[in-house]
Design an enzyme around this catalytic site. Structure first.
Site, PDB file in Angstrom:
ATOM      1  N   VAL A  57       0.868  -1.174   0.000  1.00 45.43           N
ATOM      2  CA  VAL A  57       0.000   0.000   0.000  1.00 45.43           C
ATOM      3  C   VAL A  57       0.904   1.224   0.000  1.00 45.43           C
ATOM      4  CG1 VAL A  57      -1.975  -1.068   1.150  1.00 45.43           C
ATOM      5  CG2 VAL A  57      -0.182  -0.018   2.510  1.00 45.43           C
ATOM      6  N   ASP A  58       0.385   2.340  -0.433  1.00 44.41           N
ATOM      7  CA  ASP A  58       1.171   3.570  -0.524  1.00 44.41           C
ATOM      8  C   ASP A  58       1.025   4.419   0.731  1.00 44.41           C
ATOM      9  OD1 ASP A  58       2.177   3.007  -3.010  1.00 44.41           O
ATOM     10  OD2 ASP A  58       0.508   3.931  -4.054  1.00 44.41           O
TER      11      ASP A  58
END
Length: 95
Positions: A57-58
């Site tokens: 995930v960012d």
């Protein structure tokens, strides 16, 4: 060469390269997002091979919760989810 600056020329070329890269990145990001939202995502994951997929995930730009909820909803075996969530990364990084 009076009136010409090497820096301006480099700056111009770099700007053009960055613009091309930005367009390519945007196109790839849209395509990946489209694929991941497909209803048959589990089938696509299996076709690619779960041994080749890493979950990420960012964070801090994107919250972790939606990504983990999405992963939980996939209709994959527990073993396959474990590989995607951390097993493949551990193998790749030799941890």
């Amino acid at each position: 060469m009076a009136g010409h600056s090497k820096f301006k020329n480099i700056q111009f070329r770099k700007g053009a390269q960055d613009k091309k890269r930005s367009k390519l990145f945007s196109k790839l990001a849209r395509e990946i997002t489209r694929i991941l939202r497909a209803p048959d995502m589990a089938d696509r994951l299996v076709q690619m091979g779960v041994d080749r997929i890493l979950f990420a995930v960012d964070w801090p730009y994107v919250e972790n919760r939606p990504g983990t909820e999405w992963m939980e909803r996939l209709s994959l075996s527990r073993e396959d989810k474990e590989k995607i969530l951390n097993g493949n990364a551990k193998r790749l990084l030799k941890m």
